[in-house]
Design a protein around this motif. Structure first.
Motif, PDB file in Angstrom:
ATOM      1  N   ASP A 170      16.692  20.935  -2.807  1.00 44.43           N
ATOM      2  CA  ASP A 170      15.958  20.214  -3.848  1.00 44.43           C
ATOM      3  C   ASP A 170      16.734  20.215  -5.158  1.00 44.43           C
ATOM      4  N   VAL A 171      17.937  19.654  -5.112  1.00 44.30           N
ATOM      5  CA  VAL A 171      18.785  19.578  -6.306  1.00 44.30           C
ATOM      6  C   VAL A 171      19.033  18.133  -6.719  1.00 44.30           C
ATOM      7  N   GLY A 172      18.378  17.208  -6.051  1.00 44.24           N
ATOM      8  CA  GLY A 172      18.541  15.798  -6.393  1.00 44.24           C
ATOM      9  C   GLY A 172      19.151  15.004  -5.256  1.00 44.24           C
ATOM     10  N   ASN A 173      18.398  14.042  -4.737  1.00 41.27           N
ATOM     11  CA  ASN A 173      18.901  13.232  -3.631  1.00 41.27           C
ATOM     12  C   ASN A 173      20.103  12.389  -4.034  1.00 41.27           C
ATOM     13  N   GLU A 174      20.179  12.021  -5.299  1.00 42.31           N
ATOM     14  CA  GLU A 174      21.310  11.215  -5.764  1.00 42.31           C
ATOM     15  C   GLU A 174      22.614  11.997  -5.652  1.00 42.31           C
ATOM     16  N   PHE A 175      22.554  13.310  -5.906  1.00 37.79           N
ATOM     17  CA  PHE A 175      23.747  14.133  -5.766  1.00 37.79           C
ATOM     18  C   PHE A 175      24.188  14.194  -4.303  1.00 37.79           C
ATOM     19  N   TYR A 176      23.242  14.358  -3.390  1.00 38.09           N
ATOM     20  CA  TYR A 176      23.598  14.404  -1.976  1.00 38.09           C
ATOM     21  C   TYR A 176      24.115  13.050  -1.487  1.00 38.09           C
ATOM     22  N   GLU A 177      23.599  11.959  -2.012  1.00 38.31           N
ATOM     23  CA  GLU A 177      24.149  10.650  -1.667  1.00 38.31           C
ATOM     24  C   GLU A 177      25.610  10.563  -2.086  1.00 38.31           C
ATOM     25  N   LEU A 178      25.914  11.105  -3.258  1.00 36.68           N
ATOM     26  CA  LEU A 178      27.284  11.092  -3.754  1.00 36.68           C
ATOM     27  C   LEU A 178      28.218  11.839  -2.812  1.00 36.68           C
ATOM     28  N   VAL A 179      27.774  13.001  -2.331  1.00 34.11           N
ATOM     29  CA  VAL A 179      28.624  13.844  -1.485  1.00 34.11           C
ATOM     30  C   VAL A 179      28.652  13.347  -0.043  1.00 34.11           C
ATOM     31  N   LEU A 180      27.495  13.048   0.519  1.00 36.94           N
ATOM     32  CA  LEU A 180      27.387  12.770   1.950  1.00 36.94           C
ATOM     33  C   LEU A 180      27.655  11.319   2.305  1.00 36.94           C
ATOM     34  N   GLY A 181      27.483  10.420   1.351  1.00 36.20           N
ATOM     35  CA  GLY A 181      27.642   9.017   1.664  1.00 36.20           C
ATOM     36  C   GLY A 181      26.361   8.422   2.220  1.00 36.20           C
ATOM     37  N   PRO A 182      26.380   7.154   2.590  1.00 34.62           N
ATOM     38  CA  PRO A 182      25.149   6.456   2.994  1.00 34.62           C
ATOM     39  C   PRO A 182      24.503   7.015   4.253  1.00 34.62           C
ATOM     40  N   SER A 183      25.239   7.737   5.088  1.00 30.87           N
ATOM     41  CA  SER A 183      24.636   8.294   6.301  1.00 30.87           C
ATOM     42  C   SER A 183      23.592   9.353   5.975  1.00 30.87           C
ATOM     43  N   MET A 184      23.764  10.066   4.864  1.00 32.63           N
ATOM     44  CA  MET A 184      22.882  11.165   4.462  1.00 32.63           C
ATOM     45  C   MET A 184      22.689  12.161   5.611  1.00 32.63           C
ATOM     46  N   VAL A 185      23.783  12.527   6.237  1.00 36.90           N
ATOM     47  CA  VAL A 185      23.771  13.523   7.301  1.00 36.90           C
ATOM     48  C   VAL A 185      24.534  14.743   6.797  1.00 36.90           C
ATOM     49  N   TYR A 186      23.857  15.903   6.814  1.00 37.07           N
ATOM     50  CA  TYR A 186      24.440  17.120   6.238  1.00 37.07           C
ATOM     51  C   TYR A 186      24.822  18.096   7.347  1.00 37.07           C
ATOM     52  N   SER A 187      25.561  17.595   8.314  1.00 39.67           N
ATOM     53  CA  SER A 187      26.138  18.428   9.370  1.00 39.67           C
ATOM     54  C   SER A 187      27.392  17.710   9.823  1.00 39.67           C
ATOM     55  N   CYS A 188      28.193  18.350  10.668  1.00 36.77           N
ATOM     56  CA  CYS A 188      29.507  17.784  10.947  1.00 36.77           C
ATOM     57  C   CYS A 188      29.412  16.476  11.712  1.00 36.77           C
ATOM     58  N   ALA A 189      30.296  15.561  11.358  1.00 40.84           N
ATOM     59  CA  ALA A 189      30.421  14.297  12.070  1.00 40.84           C
ATOM     60  C   ALA A 189      31.230  14.513  13.343  1.00 40.84           C
ATOM     61  N   VAL A 190      31.292  13.476  14.172  1.00 40.46           N
ATOM     62  CA  VAL A 190      32.109  13.515  15.383  1.00 40.46           C
ATOM     63  C   VAL A 190      33.182  12.448  15.247  1.00 40.46           C
ATOM     64  N   TRP A 191      34.425  12.895  15.183  1.00 37.13           N
ATOM     65  CA  TRP A 191      35.548  12.012  14.919  1.00 37.13           C
ATOM     66  C   TRP A 191      36.242  11.649  16.222  1.00 37.13           C
ATOM     67  N   GLY A 192      36.720  10.412  16.311  1.00 38.97           N
ATOM     68  CA  GLY A 192      37.469   9.949  17.469  1.00 38.97           C
ATOM     69  C   GLY A 192      38.862   9.523  17.064  1.00 38.97           C
ATOM     70  N   PRO A 193      39.694   9.150  18.017  1.00 37.78           N
ATOM     71  CA  PRO A 193      41.077   8.785  17.705  1.00 37.78           C
ATOM     72  C   PRO A 193      41.189   7.577  16.793  1.00 37.78           C
ATOM     73  N   GLU A 194      40.171   6.731  16.772  1.00 34.99           N
ATOM     74  CA  GLU A 194      40.208   5.547  15.922  1.00 34.99           C
ATOM     75  C   GLU A 194      39.139   5.598  14.837  1.00 34.99           C
ATOM     76  N   THR A 195      38.593   6.774  14.580  1.00 41.38           N
ATOM     77  CA  THR A 195      37.524   6.915  13.591  1.00 41.38           C
ATOM     78  C   THR A 195      38.051   7.657  12.374  1.00 41.38           C
ATOM     79  N   ASP A 196      38.135   6.977  11.255  1.00 41.01           N
ATOM     80  CA  ASP A 196      38.521   7.646  10.019  1.00 41.01           C
ATOM     81  C   ASP A 196      37.509   7.393   8.902  1.00 41.01           C
ATOM     82  N   ASP A 197      36.398   6.762   9.249  1.00 39.80           N
ATOM     83  CA  ASP A 197      35.343   6.464   8.287  1.00 39.80           C
ATOM     84  C   ASP A 197      34.188   7.440   8.489  1.00 39.80           C
ATOM     85  N   LEU A 198      33.745   8.054   7.411  1.00 39.78           N
ATOM     86  CA  LEU A 198      32.697   9.073   7.494  1.00 39.78           C
ATOM     87  C   LEU A 198      31.402   8.508   8.067  1.00 39.78           C
ATOM     88  N   GLN A 199      31.022   7.327   7.630  1.00 36.52           N
ATOM     89  CA  GLN A 199      29.786   6.722   8.123  1.00 36.52           C
ATOM     90  C   GLN A 199      29.839   6.515   9.631  1.00 36.52           C
TER      91      GLN A 199
END
Length: 439
Positions: free
Chosen positions: A156-185
């Motif tokens: 509870d520190v501000g959703n706008e701050f988490y949007e800044l850090v996490l990006g539009p996905s708003m997922v706060y756990s590790c992403a799954v990257w592939g050989p052709e994936t370099d975009d966080l979303q």
């Protein structure tokens, strides 16, 4: 004045460097700049900046990592240049080198007079800058009331701050990257979809997301797999944000967001339960209760996806201590356990663990993306949450990325099933069939 004194004048920085070498038994591997502008040490890399002599007093009052962390949070310590390179150099000197001589009480005692002389007769303020971001605990650990407070402290520190850090996905756990994936979303979408496939979600099923965050998983599952989903969180700000997303996507008839402790969920059974980045908050003393509760919330044949950070096992588990900086400023009461212990507790609850996938390197990549986003929007982040909290997040995320890269901690997805009495677990004959869809 001697020739040597003219060539190597005694400055605050040189005195500090000498003192650090005496304490640690090795030279400081970074350039050091003191509050008077003097510098000492190797050139060509990041610079450790002691902005104020108060940093020495903080280290004296709280020797070790917590004292250094307090100085960092207050802005008395800083790094100019590559933060990862600086942390790597310091980790190699202090934590990761088995032959490094520890800072003994006798060494610290011998250093006190020089530290006091350098720090000067300056009393510390009653409330150091940034201390409002330090968690104050009340009540028994991992009681429902204290857990609510701990979750609120972090989320509870501000959703706008988490949007800044996490990006539009708003997922706060590790992403799954592939050989052709370099975009966080894209990488976060891949992770959400992988979870849904592991859970075997189908049209009309009921999904419970324990610790649903800002609602990304329940939205993905409802939109792409047609499930009816319940997401529970202890964060009022997360719940408000998630409900707005649900309404915007016109999914209020299929997705419900609750401010509710998982221990108070009574409307099972569910066809699937997801717990992503939540179990670290449960605590070792409560983990069996957590596993038992999730077992009871599943129907026979239902699946659990438990996504959880793990630490390496210790020869003497009684010596495990929560990282003092993380505990004080980031995740109060958070605890990590070896993955083997987690498997054992889930199976003791009656669940059958059918698959484990390590995503350690994926989390390191994700954290580096979050740090990059924070650094690129630094001034805005400071306006949103203040300089101290922004510094806390930058340090903890960068240090955590290195911890994952070095294998000191990991993160695992455990797929478990509440196996029916007839043994038919409703899983594919090849448990990793879902992997083919992402390769």
């Amino acid at each position: 004045m001697s020739i040597n004194a003219e060539v190597c004048p005694v400055t605050v920085a040189s005195r500090l460097s000498t003192l650090i070498e005496q304490l640690l038994g090795s030279p400081l591997p970074l350039r050091l700049r003191a509050w008077d502008g003097s510098e000492a040490g190797p050139t060509g890399g990041p610079v450790l900046v002691v902005r104020h002599r108060r940093a020495l007093r903080r280290t004296l009052f709280r020797p070790g990592e917590l004292g250094l962390a307090r100085a960092w949070v207050a802005g008395d310590l800083d790094v100019e240049g590559d933060l990862y390179q600086a942390l790597t150099a310091l980790a190699g000197l202090v934590w990761d080198r088995p032959d490094a001589a520890p800072v003994t009480r006798s060494r610290m005692a011998a250093a006190v007079p020089e530290l006091l002389a350098l720090s000067g007769p300056l009393p510390l303020p009653v409330r150091p800058p940034g201390e409002e971001n330090r968690r104050r605990r009340t009540g028994p650990a991992h009681s429902q009331r204290r857990d609510r407070s701990a979750i609120s402290h972090h989320y509870d520190v501000g959703n706008e701050f988490y949007e800044l850090v996490l990006g539009p996905s708003m997922v706060y756990s590790c992403a799954v990257w592939g050989p052709e994936t370099d975009d966080l979303q894209d990488a976060q979408t891949a992770k959400l979809d992988l979870i849904c496939r592991k859970l075997g979600l189908r049209e009309g099923q009921r999904l419970l997301d324990v610790g649903c965050g800002w609602g990304s998983l329940v939205l993905h599952a409802a939109q792409r797999y047609g499930v009816r989903a319940v997401g529970v969180t202890l964060s009022t700000e997360q719940a408000e944000y998630a409900r707005e997303r649900v309404a915007k996507e016109d999914l209020t008839d299929r997705v419900e967001i609750r401010v509710q402790d998982y221990r108070r969920v009574t409307d099972g059974p569910f066809d699937a339960v997801a717990s992503v980045g939540m179990a670290e908050h449960v605590g070792d003393a409560r983990y069996q209760e957590y596993a038992d509760r999730l077992f009871r919330l599943l129907r026979p044949g239902g699946r659990l996806l438990n996504h959880q950070i793990a630490r390496r096992p210790m020869a003497d588990e009684s010596r495990y201590r929560v990282d003092p900086f993380i505990d004080a400023y980031v995740f109060p009461d958070g605890e990590l356990a070896p993955v083997g212990r987690t498997v054992g507790l889930l199976e003791r609850a009656g669940l059958e663990v059918r698959d484990m996938e390590s995503l350690r390197e994926h989390y390191a990549l994700t954290l580096r993306h979050w740090v990059r986003r924070l650094e690129q929007e630094w001034e805005r982040a400071v306006r949103l949450v203040g300089p101290a909290r922004a510094r806390i997040w930058r340090l903890y995320m960068a240090a955590s990325a290195l911890q994952f890269e070095r294998g000191r901690i990991g993160v695992n997805q455990l797929l478990a099933v509440r196996t029916p009495d007839d043994g038919r677990a409703e899983l594919p004959l090849r448990p990793r069939a879902w992997v083919e869809l992402t390769s």
